[in-house]
Design a protein around this motif. Structure first.
Motif: not given
Length: 402
Positions: A16-22
């Motif tokens: 989820l954090m990686a997707a938000l950073l994306g």
């Protein structure tokens, strides 16, 4: 006793954090965001590959091949040491990029992965050690260790030759190749074979030997495809192409074995799981075909010149093949119920962003205009992915299955 479901939710939180950073990266072109773009790219990629995929795969491997009350304490230490390295990367990369502390935490992660490799080799259940699945998982972990030579080489390359050197890119591509094609894909093969073996479905010894050695030889030889941006001698293209053919051949062998059993397999899996499995098969086939195309100089030059094609391919592999396969395994092994409704948002976001990324590469290649609102559409498509993950986590905590 270890709560492995909590470990999977931890992996999902990283995703989820990686997707938000994306989403931040995709919004950068249309909204003024006070962050260093390059630093966020580093954070996004590290947390996605090492937080989500690594934790999910190692949790599955532990559950299926090692887990016992006697081993829980040792595994728990490895897990928390890994979390230290991941949280450290999450707190340093966005603010410093590659600098002292982020490099320290990245190095700690490498040691954590070596620790897990040693742990698996020493404590893997004896009853599985002669199975096809165990052979694949062992090979996958060897590729994980091999991939780490890339990060170790980076320090020397930067200090001696600088980050503009071709050896800098070669070290990164070496790492990514053996991480994606070696560690991840081989681990997924191993998990799938383990599932089938528990249902008394397994290929003959000779068939598996062909599959295993075709896949492994293909993985090693296709590493040369990552060097083609240097425009090497034609022999290197041929070697890389042979590697791509062998990987595709291994997949075809597996599908050839499974095709007559599809009726039986439909009774094993739910309709939802069967759809996930079919999706992964199609995405993996396309991924291997795209990889093989780059063995031809014309397409190798395209991939090297228009980086959107490379980015689209990497996301196709990570968000498509690897992640959807993990959704299937987590649901099947009851580590996390994947909401089919939330998955619709995920898959829609995946398709939209892939189409837009490949379109941008096509537009640059063919000198076509980027349509008005392109970057806004890309951000909207990207927003569906973290939304879907939030919904999946919510359903999981609530115990839902739809």
């Amino acid at each position: 006793m270890i709560d492995l479901k909590l470990h999977i939710r931890t992996a999902f939180a990283y995703f989820l954090m990686a997707a938000l950073l994306g989403l931040v990266l995709r919004s950068y072109a249309s909204i003024e965001i006070p962050v260093n773009y390059k630093f966020i790219v580093h954070t996004h990629s590290h947390i996605a590959l090492l937080g989500w995929v690594y934790i999910a795969l190692t949790t599955l491997i532990y559950k299926l091949f090692v887990a016992s009350p006697l081993k829980d304490k040792k595994y728990r230490r490895i897990f928390w040491f890994t979390q230290l390295s991941l949280v450290g990367m999450l707190l340093t990369f966005p603010f410093t990029g590659y600098a002292l502390f982020s490099i320290v935490f990245s190095t700690l992660f490498l040691f954590a992965s070596y620790w897990f490799f040693w742990f698996f080799r020493k404590h893997g259940m004896r009853e599985f050690k002669k199975t096809n699945a165990y052979a694949c998982i062992t090979a996958a972990l060897w590729y994980l260790v091999l991939s780490s030579l890339g990060p170790w080489a980076l320090g020397a390359v930067i200090s001696l030759l600088g980050s503009e050197s071709i050896w800098y890119r070669l070290a990164i591509y070496f790492y990514l190749h053996f991480l994606y094609n070696g560690w991840m894909i081989m681990a997924l093969f191993g998990l799938f074979l383990h599932l089938l073996e528990h249902r008394q479905i397994k290929p003959s010894k000779s068939s598996f030997k062909k599959l295993f050695w075709s896949l492994n030889t293909g993985i090693i030889l296709s590493a040369f495809l990552s060097t083609l941006f240097t425009k090497p001698p034609i022999l290197v293209y041929i070697i890389g192409g042979v590697g791509g053919v062998l990987q595709l051949f291994a997949l075809i062998l597996l599908l050839w074995f499974l095709f007559p059993l599809r009726g039986r397999m439909k009774t094993i899996f739910s309709k939802w799981q069967w759809n996930l499995l079919q999706t992964v098969a199609v995405l993996l086939f396309v991924k291997m075909v795209l990889q093989l195309l780059t063995a031809f100089p014309y397409f190798a030059n395209l991939a090297a010149t228009f980086l959107d094609f490379t980015i689209g391919y990497l996301h196709w592999t990570f968000l498509g093949v690897v992640t959807i396969a993990l959704f299937f395994f987590l649901d099947w092994f009851k580590l996390m119920r994947i909401s089919s409704k939330a998955y619709v948002f995920y898959f829609t976001g995946f398709v939209i962003t892939e189409l837009l990324i490949f379109y941008k590469g096509l537009a640059a290649w063919q000198s076509l205009p980027i349509f008005k609102g392109y970057f806004e559409a890309l951000a909207i498509g990207s927003s569906l992915i973290p939304l879907s993950l939030l919904l999946m986590l919510a359903f999981s905590w609530r115990g839902g299955q739809t």
